[in-house]
Design a protein around this motif. Structure first.
Motif, mmCIF file in Angstrom:
data_model
loop_
_atom_site.group_PDB
_atom_site.id
_atom_site.type_symbol
_atom_site.label_atom_id
_atom_site.label_comp_id
_atom_site.label_asym_id
_atom_site.label_seq_id
_atom_site.Cartn_x
_atom_site.Cartn_y
_atom_site.Cartn_z
ATOM 1 N N VAL A 156 -2.462 8.238 -6.270
ATOM 2 C CA VAL A 156 -1.575 9.358 -5.977
ATOM 3 C C VAL A 156 -0.148 9.003 -6.374
ATOM 4 O O VAL A 156 0.319 7.891 -6.142
ATOM 5 N N ASN A 157 0.549 9.984 -6.970
ATOM 6 C CA ASN A 157 1.934 9.772 -7.403
ATOM 7 C C ASN A 157 2.960 10.562 -6.600
ATOM 8 O O ASN A 157 4.144 10.226 -6.610
ATOM 9 N N GLN A 183 0.843 -1.186 0.000
ATOM 10 C CA GLN A 183 0.000 0.000 0.000
ATOM 11 C C GLN A 183 0.886 1.245 0.000
ATOM 12 O O GLN A 183 1.288 1.726 1.050
ATOM 13 N N PRO A 184 1.214 1.780 -1.172
ATOM 14 C CA PRO A 184 2.059 2.972 -1.243
ATOM 15 C C PRO A 184 1.418 4.161 -0.530
ATOM 16 O O PRO A 184 0.209 4.390 -0.627
ATOM 17 N N PHE A 185 2.254 4.915 0.190
ATOM 18 C CA PHE A 185 1.791 6.152 0.813
ATOM 19 C C PHE A 185 2.961 7.113 0.933
ATOM 20 O O PHE A 185 4.128 6.730 0.788
ATOM 21 N N HIS A 241 -2.298 8.352 1.545
ATOM 22 C CA HIS A 241 -2.355 7.032 0.950
ATOM 23 C C HIS A 241 -2.458 7.124 -0.569
ATOM 24 O O HIS A 241 -2.949 8.114 -1.112
ATOM 25 N N GLY A 242 -1.996 6.077 -1.250
ATOM 26 C CA GLY A 242 -2.033 6.062 -2.705
ATOM 27 C C GLY A 242 -3.411 6.204 -3.305
ATOM 28 O O GLY A 242 -3.555 6.597 -4.464
ATOM 29 N N LYS A 243 -4.455 5.887 -2.530
ATOM 30 C CA LYS A 243 -5.821 6.034 -3.015
ATOM 31 C C LYS A 243 -6.500 7.306 -2.525
ATOM 32 O O LYS A 243 -7.689 7.504 -2.754
ATOM 33 N N GLY A 244 -5.747 8.166 -1.815
ATOM 34 C CA GLY A 244 -6.284 9.474 -1.493
ATOM 35 C C GLY A 244 -6.684 9.718 -0.055
ATOM 36 O O GLY A 244 -7.007 10.846 0.305
ATOM 37 N N GLU A 257 5.857 0.371 2.924
ATOM 38 C CA GLU A 257 4.560 0.112 2.309
ATOM 39 C C GLU A 257 4.108 -1.338 2.357
ATOM 40 O O GLU A 257 2.908 -1.609 2.267
ATOM 41 N N ASP A 258 5.024 -2.300 2.476
ATOM 42 C CA ASP A 258 4.565 -3.680 2.411
ATOM 43 C C ASP A 258 3.812 -4.102 3.662
ATOM 44 O O ASP A 258 2.913 -4.932 3.600
ATOM 45 N N GLN A 259 4.155 -3.537 4.808
ATOM 46 C CA GLN A 259 3.433 -3.863 6.029
ATOM 47 C C GLN A 259 2.669 -2.649 6.578
ATOM 48 O O GLN A 259 2.164 -2.676 7.697
ATOM 49 N N VAL A 260 2.590 -1.587 5.774
ATOM 50 C CA VAL A 260 1.860 -0.370 6.110
ATOM 51 C C VAL A 260 2.303 0.140 7.487
ATOM 52 O O VAL A 260 1.521 0.221 8.433
#
Length: 462
Positions: free
Chosen positions: A189-190, A135-137, A150-153, A449-452
């Motif tokens: 989000v980039n 989960q990219p952030f 967060h990558g989804k906003g 990001e892999d384990q947030v």
């Protein structure tokens, strides 16, 4: 404790491990959960991931070797081979956090809770999960608080003092109301930037067969962020990536430098060498007119961007190998997809452009050579400068993060920043999407990001 009792404990432990493996083989969560409804699927996978996170390294190695760990799909994507036991004692001079060559650090990990609304935002996919469980952030600093985007906003925040405190196990996060969730719903989000009490967010959206690049801006606060359009492109891109932003003054004009990549896995195109498009460029956007110019071209996927005085440094994903650190020169051409120290991916279609291979020397073809090329690649991400106040031993150093390599790199450039004098790899064990220095606490915070998780890195002993 007598010897027989110890043997019984060891025997019971081994039997338990074997039973666990048999159960996982028969009910592999990576396969069986795909038949469940979305909400149940994510719940089961998260439970499995939580237990996996608590296992010791030996059991993790067994599960990974058997193809039963939560990241099995990602291992296939990156062509990671099963770990070899003989490599366990082959870490000559590799430093693992909290140890480094110059000093011992204190490294703490803390969980993040984005309070995901699965029903509203799932839309038939693994919502809030862009790369399997990853989960990219992104991280920003504001008013002694840490903002997490967060990558989804979803945007949340917490007090910096609570985040860095060793006594606080469960951080209290507060959601910042915003319209970014709706804006970025069809993409992700980039990059983010806070400058002059405004927060900028770059993202892409998808419409039918096209993706479009956007930047929005809002007055910074922790109550409600009402994002408005700052910059929009009508160029149809097959797969936008990157999107880092830095404030920059170009020819007495204030603006933003923005990195824009095109991350199609195996399909390099003519876009990077075409000055009429923003794709695979670093562009400069005037803050007043909102108009852009192409600042540099010939990039693949520039994941990191840093303005350090008059110097601009970018970090860029290569293809199979060839991740680059570049010193960005105005109107400089960095060669992609003609020149790269990487190679074509193994499963490339023979009819694709990259199947012909890439030129290795950039300068022989009139392109700018990278300051450094990682062969093999490390999954390069963000780069920042380390303040000299952080440590007497880390003077004029830079800190580079990586994704697939799960490591930090402490770098010492030469005076002109066109070569590297020294580099130390420091293994972290998690994909690092972003990192920020927080002056008040004298710490670096990593986006794992892999384990947030947040990784808090501070100096303990010089």
């Amino acid at each position: 404790m007598n010897i027989n009792f110890k043997k019984r404990i060891i025997k019971i432990t081994l039997i338990s491990i074997l039973v666990l493996i048999v159960i996982l083989v028969l009910t592999n969560p990576n396969k069986i959960t795909r038949k469940f409804p979305l909400k149940t699927q994510i719940s089961v996978e998260n439970t499995y991931f939580e237990y996996y996170n608590k296992m010791n390294d030996s059991i993790r190695i067994i599960l990974r070797t058997a193809g039963l760990d939560p990241f099995n799909d990602i291992h296939k994507r990156y062509k990671r081979k099963a770990p070899r036991i003989e490599n366990l004692n082959n870490d000559y001079n590799v430093k693992f956090l909290p140890n480094t060559q110059y000093g011992k650090m204190k490294f703490i990990k803390k969980n993040i809770n984005f309070d995901v609304n699965l029903e509203k935002y799932a839309a038939g996919e693994k919502e809030f999960s862009l790369y399997g469980l990853f989960q990219p952030f992104y991280l920003e600093s504001y008013d002694n608080k840490i903002l997490i985007i967060h990558g989804k906003g979803r945007i949340i925040y917490s007090n910096l003092s609570e985040v860095v405190s060793e006594d606080t196990k469960d951080i209290k996060f507060t959601i910042i109301s915003s319209n970014l969730l709706d804006l970025a719903r069809s993409g992700h989000v980039n990059g983010t930037l806070i400058h002059n009490n405004k927060i900028y967010v770059s993202y892409h959206i998808r419409k039918e067969e096209c993706e479009y690049f956007r930047i929005v801006v809002a007055d910074i606060n922790i109550k409600n962020l009402e994002f408005k359009d700052f910059y929009s492109s009508n160029e149809c891109g097959p797969k936008y990536s990157a999107g880092r932003m830095q404030f920059f003054n170009h020819e007495s004009q204030d603006g933003l430098l923005v990195s824009i990549g095109m991350g199609a896995y195996n399909k390099p195109s003519t876009f990077p060498q075409d000055k009429k498009t923003i794709i695979s460029k670093i562009i400069f956007i005037n803050l007043d007119t909102k108009k852009h110019i192409v600042y540099s071209l010939g990039h693949r996927n520039p994941q990191g961007l840093l303005v350090d005085g008059n110097n601009i440094i970018s970090t860029e994903h290569g293809p199979h190998g060839g991740d680059e650190i570049n010193k960005i020169i105005f109107q400089g051409n960095y060669g992609w997809p003609i020149a790269s120290y990487g190679t074509a991916y193994d499963d490339i279609d023979k009819n694709e452009i990259s199947s012909k291979g890439y030129l290795k020397s950039h300068s022989d073809s009139g392109f700018i050579e990278p300051v450094y090329a990682f062969v093999p690649s490390i999954g390069i991400s963000q780069i920042i400068k380390i303040p000299n106040s952080f440590s007497n031993l880390w003077q004029n150093n830079y800190l580079l993060s990586s994704l697939n390599d799960q490591s930090l790199y402490r770098i010492k450039f030469n005076k002109n920043i066109d070569g590297i004098l020294s580099m130390e790899r420091i293994y972290v064990g998690s994909r690092i999407r972003d990192l920020k220095y927080f002056k008040k606490a004298n710490v670096f915070i990593l986006a794992l990001e892999d384990q947030v998780e947040l990784g808090i890195l501070k100096l303990e002993i010089e």
